[in-house]
Design a protein around this motif. Structure first.
Motif, PDB file in Angstrom:
ATOM      1  N   ASP A 149      -3.093  -7.712 -11.516  1.00  0.00           N
ATOM      2  CA  ASP A 149      -3.313  -9.128 -11.206  1.00  0.00           C
ATOM      3  C   ASP A 149      -2.420  -9.630 -10.074  1.00  0.00           C
ATOM      4  O   ASP A 149      -2.743 -10.621  -9.411  1.00  0.00           O
ATOM      5  CB  ASP A 149      -3.082  -9.981 -12.459  1.00  0.00           C
ATOM      6  CG  ASP A 149      -4.136  -9.728 -13.523  1.00  0.00           C
ATOM      7  OD1 ASP A 149      -5.220  -9.235 -13.155  1.00  0.00           O
ATOM      8  OD2 ASP A 149      -3.882 -10.020 -14.700  1.00  0.00           O
ATOM      9  N   ASP A 150      -1.278  -8.947  -9.873  1.00  0.00           N
ATOM     10  CA  ASP A 150      -0.359  -9.362  -8.809  1.00  0.00           C
ATOM     11  C   ASP A 150      -0.603  -8.618  -7.508  1.00  0.00           C
ATOM     12  O   ASP A 150       0.152  -8.769  -6.545  1.00  0.00           O
ATOM     13  CB  ASP A 150       1.086  -9.117  -9.257  1.00  0.00           C
ATOM     14  CG  ASP A 150       1.466  -9.974 -10.453  1.00  0.00           C
ATOM     15  OD1 ASP A 150       0.993 -11.127 -10.521  1.00  0.00           O
ATOM     16  OD2 ASP A 150       2.215  -9.489 -11.317  1.00  0.00           O
ATOM     17  N   GLY A 151      -1.668  -7.805  -7.474  1.00  0.00           N
ATOM     18  CA  GLY A 151      -1.993  -7.065  -6.267  1.00  0.00           C
ATOM     19  C   GLY A 151      -1.202  -5.786  -6.086  1.00  0.00           C
ATOM     20  O   GLY A 151      -1.279  -5.145  -5.036  1.00  0.00           O
ATOM     21  N   GLU A 152      -0.448  -5.386  -7.128  1.00  0.00           N
ATOM     22  CA  GLU A 152       0.332  -4.165  -7.032  1.00  0.00           C
ATOM     23  C   GLU A 152      -0.538  -2.961  -7.356  1.00  0.00           C
ATOM     24  O   GLU A 152      -1.327  -2.987  -8.311  1.00  0.00           O
ATOM     25  CB  GLU A 152       1.518  -4.217  -8.000  1.00  0.00           C
ATOM     26  CG  GLU A 152       2.567  -5.263  -7.650  1.00  0.00           C
ATOM     27  CD  GLU A 152       3.221  -4.981  -6.310  1.00  0.00           C
ATOM     28  OE1 GLU A 152       3.474  -3.797  -6.013  1.00  0.00           O
ATOM     29  OE2 GLU A 152       3.470  -5.945  -5.561  1.00  0.00           O
ATOM     30  N   PRO A 153      -0.450  -1.867  -6.585  1.00  0.00           N
ATOM     31  CA  PRO A 153      -1.270  -0.675  -6.838  1.00  0.00           C
ATOM     32  C   PRO A 153      -0.951  -0.057  -8.192  1.00  0.00           C
ATOM     33  O   PRO A 153       0.218   0.095  -8.545  1.00  0.00           O
ATOM     34  CB  PRO A 153      -0.886   0.276  -5.698  1.00  0.00           C
ATOM     35  CG  PRO A 153      -0.188  -0.558  -4.690  1.00  0.00           C
ATOM     36  CD  PRO A 153       0.432  -1.693  -5.418  1.00  0.00           C
ATOM     37  N   ILE A 154      -1.987   0.298  -8.935  1.00  0.00           N
ATOM     38  CA  ILE A 154      -1.773   0.959 -10.222  1.00  0.00           C
ATOM     39  C   ILE A 154      -2.581   2.252 -10.330  1.00  0.00           C
ATOM     40  O   ILE A 154      -2.363   3.050 -11.243  1.00  0.00           O
ATOM     41  CB  ILE A 154      -2.136   0.037 -11.411  1.00  0.00           C
ATOM     42  CG1 ILE A 154      -3.590  -0.435 -11.313  1.00  0.00           C
ATOM     43  CG2 ILE A 154      -1.179  -1.141 -11.489  1.00  0.00           C
ATOM     44  CD1 ILE A 154      -4.041  -1.240 -12.523  1.00  0.00           C
ATOM     45  N   GLY A 155      -3.527   2.482  -9.410  1.00  0.00           N
ATOM     46  CA  GLY A 155      -4.316   3.690  -9.496  1.00  0.00           C
ATOM     47  C   GLY A 155      -5.355   3.779  -8.391  1.00  0.00           C
ATOM     48  O   GLY A 155      -5.460   2.890  -7.533  1.00  0.00           O
ATOM     49  N   ILE A 156      -6.101   4.870  -8.419  1.00  0.00           N
ATOM     50  CA  ILE A 156      -7.180   5.100  -7.457  1.00  0.00           C
ATOM     51  C   ILE A 156      -8.464   5.328  -8.259  1.00  0.00           C
ATOM     52  O   ILE A 156      -8.484   6.167  -9.166  1.00  0.00           O
ATOM     53  CB  ILE A 156      -6.893   6.332  -6.591  1.00  0.00           C
ATOM     54  CG1 ILE A 156      -5.586   6.120  -5.802  1.00  0.00           C
ATOM     55  CG2 ILE A 156      -8.052   6.622  -5.644  1.00  0.00           C
ATOM     56  CD1 ILE A 156      -5.108   7.369  -5.090  1.00  0.00           C
ATOM     57  N   CYS A 157      -9.478   4.562  -7.955  1.00  0.00           N
ATOM     58  CA  CYS A 157     -10.737   4.739  -8.664  1.00  0.00           C
ATOM     59  C   CYS A 157     -11.819   5.186  -7.675  1.00  0.00           C
ATOM     60  O   CYS A 157     -11.744   4.927  -6.474  1.00  0.00           O
ATOM     61  CB  CYS A 157     -11.158   3.457  -9.376  1.00  0.00           C
ATOM     62  SG  CYS A 157     -11.522   2.060  -8.301  1.00  0.00           S
ATOM     63  N   GLY A 158     -12.783   5.868  -8.216  1.00  0.00           N
ATOM     64  CA  GLY A 158     -13.842   6.340  -7.336  1.00  0.00           C
ATOM     65  C   GLY A 158     -15.065   6.777  -8.108  1.00  0.00           C
ATOM     66  O   GLY A 158     -15.042   6.917  -9.329  1.00  0.00           O
ATOM     67  N   ILE A 159     -16.147   7.000  -7.364  1.00  0.00           N
ATOM     68  CA  ILE A 159     -17.390   7.485  -7.930  1.00  0.00           C
ATOM     69  C   ILE A 159     -17.882   8.631  -7.046  1.00  0.00           C
ATOM     70  O   ILE A 159     -17.808   8.565  -5.818  1.00  0.00           O
ATOM     71  CB  ILE A 159     -18.441   6.362  -8.029  1.00  0.00           C
ATOM     72  CG1 ILE A 159     -19.640   6.828  -8.804  1.00  0.00           C
ATOM     73  CG2 ILE A 159     -18.821   5.804  -6.655  1.00  0.00           C
ATOM     74  CD1 ILE A 159     -20.543   5.668  -9.258  1.00  0.00           C
ATOM     75  N   GLY A 160     -18.284   9.697  -7.701  1.00  0.00           N
ATOM     76  CA  GLY A 160     -18.735  10.868  -6.962  1.00  0.00           C
ATOM     77  C   GLY A 160     -20.197  11.185  -7.231  1.00  0.00           C
ATOM     78  O   GLY A 160     -20.577  11.445  -8.374  1.00  0.00           O
TER      79      GLY A 160
END
Length: 381
Positions: free
Chosen positions: A362-373
């Protein structure tokens, strides 16, 4: 005993006042004596100096006798130790003194041994009063804590019957505490939870040092079931309690929130599993965090294996450098679409067009990488 004992000695004989002060302070290391020549002077001393632990008074005195002084003292100091120490002794006076509330009656005698006895009586009386006051203070403090606690505090007998229920009963269960007294506590427990509650109760009986906790449902006055957490203590050997003390907290809101979260998680997982393409959420270093069943089906790896698998193992060797470069780009805030070959557990390669983007809180801090393959042979479904 520890602590100074402040004695107020009342007698119209100056010589006896001086002797008694000397002997008492010698016999009792903690005793200090203040002298008064009359009952009126004694009352003035008591008013001006409330720090008096015991009064020792003669019986026959000019303005008022020892019994009259005792009756006056008892009006404002009902538990103050009062020793009638008199040379005029009779069973009638002794009886009247004890009936009027004297702590001790002691007749003066010859020699100095009597002062050792008097000092001992004073010390015992003061020790008893202090112990009773400390016990009363502790009980009042404990009672205040219970009365103002948001938790329900109950005392149960050996059969689990309510002997006491704190005022929080009204807020937690909607009952007046008095309604529960004499009622079996297990009758209010949800039928499906009674075995767990009974087991916790039995543990307290079998092991007096055990403090078992149990989660269960308790019926509210409106008929609804409330989720509770209780911890019990065996206090059967405590004369002030002689029962089982049970502290109970209403955790309904927490349990319902956890249930909603679980339901939402199940819905989220079902939605991901329904996707025809691979979906994943990776940690910032590229290691696995969450994924859908499609990834397990395509890769052939189990959930446990995917959790610990390295990038070098899941992608073809020739594509690892590309994947690592993509991770760096995504961490810089880019959304990157690229093609890479997944190395399946069977040794085959599955070519995928992967779209990766940064996941933030919510604070714009990176927490992960998401994707679709999407599989190249899936025609970009």
């Amino acid at each position: 005993m520890s602590g100074t004992i402040r004695v107020l000695h009342v007698d119209d004989d100056d010589a006896l006042l001086e002797l008694t002060k000397t002997m008492l302070e010698r016999e009792g290391e903690d005793i200090t004596v203040e002298s008064a020549h009359s009952g009126s002077q004694a009352l003035s001393c008591l008013r001006e100096n409330g720090r008096v632990d015991c009064i020792v008074s003669d019986y026959e005195m000019p303005d008022r006798d020892g019994l009259e002084l005792l009756e006056t003292v008892r009006e404002s100091h009902p538990d103050l130790p009062f020793v009638l120490f008199t040379g005029k002794g009779s069973e009638a006076i002794a009886s009247r003194a004890l009936s009027a509330g004297a702590t001790e009656y002691l007749q003066k005698g010859a020699g100095t041994d009597q002062y050792a006895v008097l000092a001992n009586r004073i010390e015992n009386a003061v020790a008893k009063r202090r112990a009773e006051r400390e016990r009363t203070h502790s009980q009042n403090r404990f009672q205040a804590l219970i009365e103002h606690s948001s938790d329900l505090v109950a005392i149960l007998d050996e059969d689990g019957v309510f002997e006491y229920a704190s005022p929080a009963t009204r807020d937690i269960l909607g009952f007046d505490p008095e309604v529960l007294i004499g009622e079996p506590s297990f009758d209010f427990v949800h039928p499906d939870d009674q075995a767990d509650v009974a087991d916790a109760f039995d543990r307290m009986i079998e092991d007096p040092d055990a403090t078992p906790s149990v989660s269960y449902r308790l019926q509210h006055d409106d008929g609804e079931w409330r989720h509770m957490e209780s911890r019990g203590t065996n206090r059967l050997d405590d004369p002030a309690i002689e029962g089982f003390v049970v502290n109970t907290r209403d955790v309904t809101q927490r349990v319902e929130a956890e249930q909603r979260l679980s339901e939402e998680q199940e819905l989220f997982d079902a939605a991901l599993d329904a996707l025809p393409h691979v979906f994943y959420v990776a940690n910032l270093d590229g290691s696995g965090w969450r994924w859908n069943r499609k990834l397990e089906d395509v890769s052939g790896y189990s959930a446990a294996e995917l959790r610990d698998i390295e990038i070098e193992e899941i992608f073809a060797a020739e594509d690892v450098e590309k994947v690592e470069s993509v991770i760096e780009q995504v961490l810089d805030g880019e959304t990157v679409t690229y093609e890479a070959r997944m190395h399946t557990k069977t040794g085959e390669f599955d070519l995928r067009r992967i779209s990766a983007s940064l996941l933030t809180d919510d604070d714009g801090e990176p927490i992960g990488i998401c994707g679709i393959g999407v599989g190249i042979d899936e025609d970009d479904e």
